[in-house]
Write a protein that holds these residues in place. Structure first.
Motif, PDB file in Angstrom:
ATOM      1  N   VAL A   1       0.791  -1.138  -0.026  1.00 40.13           N
ATOM      2  CA  VAL A   1      -0.029   0.033  -0.114  1.00 40.13           C
ATOM      3  C   VAL A   1       0.793   1.221   0.179  1.00 40.13           C
ATOM      4  O   VAL A   1       1.787   1.326   0.882  1.00 40.13           O
ATOM      5  CB  VAL A   1      -0.993   0.158   1.258  1.00 40.13           C
ATOM      6  CG1 VAL A   1      -1.751   1.371   1.246  1.00 40.13           C
ATOM      7  CG2 VAL A   1      -1.997  -1.175   1.135  1.00 40.13           C
ATOM      8  N   GLN A   2       0.487   2.146  -0.844  1.00 41.87           N
ATOM      9  CA  GLN A   2       1.329   3.487  -1.063  1.00 41.87           C
ATOM     10  C   GLN A   2       0.408   4.510  -0.511  1.00 41.87           C
ATOM     11  O   GLN A   2      -0.833   4.443  -1.115  1.00 41.87           O
ATOM     12  CB  GLN A   2       1.953   3.631  -2.371  1.00 41.87           C
ATOM     13  CG  GLN A   2       2.857   2.558  -2.454  1.00 41.87           C
ATOM     14  CD  GLN A   2       3.817   3.109  -3.786  1.00 41.87           C
ATOM     15  OE1 GLN A   2       3.115   3.487  -4.774  1.00 41.87           O
ATOM     16  NE2 GLN A   2       5.120   2.659  -3.834  1.00 41.87           N
ATOM     17  N   LEU A   3       0.892   5.402   0.243  1.00 42.23           N
ATOM     18  CA  LEU A   3      -0.137   6.720   0.675  1.00 42.23           C
ATOM     19  C   LEU A   3       0.416   7.885  -0.048  1.00 42.23           C
ATOM     20  O   LEU A   3       1.506   8.178   0.260  1.00 42.23           O
ATOM     21  CB  LEU A   3      -0.178   6.480   2.396  1.00 42.23           C
ATOM     22  CG  LEU A   3      -0.658   5.194   2.910  1.00 42.23           C
ATOM     23  CD1 LEU A   3      -0.752   5.186   4.406  1.00 42.23           C
ATOM     24  CD2 LEU A   3      -2.003   4.812   2.485  1.00 42.23           C
ATOM     25  N   GLN A   4      -0.396   8.520  -0.193  1.00 43.93           N
ATOM     26  CA  GLN A   4       0.058  10.108  -0.658  1.00 43.93           C
ATOM     27  C   GLN A   4      -0.922  11.077   0.089  1.00 43.93           C
ATOM     28  O   GLN A   4      -2.107  11.208  -0.233  1.00 43.93           O
ATOM     29  CB  GLN A   4      -0.431  10.358  -2.280  1.00 43.93           C
ATOM     30  CG  GLN A   4       0.084  11.596  -2.844  1.00 43.93           C
ATOM     31  CD  GLN A   4       1.512  11.730  -2.910  1.00 43.93           C
ATOM     32  OE1 GLN A   4       2.350  10.837  -3.035  1.00 43.93           O
ATOM     33  NE2 GLN A   4       2.047  12.925  -2.419  1.00 43.93           N
ATOM     34  N   ALA A   5      -0.161  11.955   0.847  1.00 45.40           N
ATOM     35  CA  ALA A   5      -0.996  12.914   1.662  1.00 45.40           C
ATOM     36  C   ALA A   5      -0.890  14.391   1.007  1.00 45.40           C
ATOM     37  O   ALA A   5       0.142  14.684   0.247  1.00 45.40           O
ATOM     38  CB  ALA A   5      -0.574  12.902   3.157  1.00 45.40           C
ATOM     39  N   SER A   6      -2.134  15.046   1.276  1.00 45.98           N
ATOM     40  CA  SER A   6      -2.255  16.486   0.596  1.00 45.98           C
ATOM     41  C   SER A   6      -2.912  17.386   1.391  1.00 45.98           C
ATOM     42  O   SER A   6      -3.879  16.653   2.300  1.00 45.98           O
ATOM     43  CB  SER A   6      -2.291  16.414  -0.909  1.00 45.98           C
ATOM     44  OG  SER A   6      -3.747  15.846  -1.223  1.00 45.98           O
ATOM     45  N   GLY A   7      -2.661  18.689   1.406  1.00 44.39           N
ATOM     46  CA  GLY A   7      -3.876  19.481   1.793  1.00 44.39           C
ATOM     47  C   GLY A   7      -3.320  20.485   2.720  1.00 44.39           C
ATOM     48  O   GLY A   7      -4.205  21.105   3.414  1.00 44.39           O
TER      49      GLY A   7
END
Length: 125
Positions: A1-7
């Motif tokens: 699983v790869q996670l990409q945070a933003s905001g």
């Protein structure tokens, strides 16, 4: 699983921000996604978590009543709506995930095997 945070971003005290965490890879019905934060010189702190297939949500004491975690299973995305932000909320926010975590340890960062890159939230007074 790869996670990409933003905001992440900068906001004045009392303002709001919404963080997003998009997951790629397989999510299981037992999966858990969470948010942690780390301010300079401090330990990583549990913020919130949500189960992938049940409407169970968990919050750290310092954010209860101000932050809301939610998910969009079809988009494989978890959100953290942050309202009434305070200067002490300033930190790098990380999203995290794991395939199964019990209730007793859901607040412990060591239980999460997958981590996003972090997004900075700065709250000015």
């Amino acid at each position: 699983v790869q996670l990409q945070a933003s905001g992440g971003g900068s906001v004045q005290a009392g303002g709001s921000l919404r963080l997003s965490c998009a997951a790629s890879g397989r999510m299981f019905s037992s999966s858990v996604m969470g948010w942690f934060r780390q301010a300079p010189g401090r330990e990583r702190e549990f913020v919130a978590a949500i189960r992938w297939s049940y409407d169970s949500r968990y919050y750290g004491d310092s954010v209860k009543g101000r932050f809301t975690i939610s998910r969009d299973n079809a988009a494989k995305t978890v959100y953290l709506q942050m309202n009434n932000l305070k200067p002490e909320d300033t930190a790098v926010y990380y999203c995290a995930a794991d395939n199964a975590i019990g209730l007793a340890t859901i607040r412990f960062s060591r239980e999460y095997h997958y981590w996003g890159q972090g997004t900075l939230v700065t709250v000015s007074s």
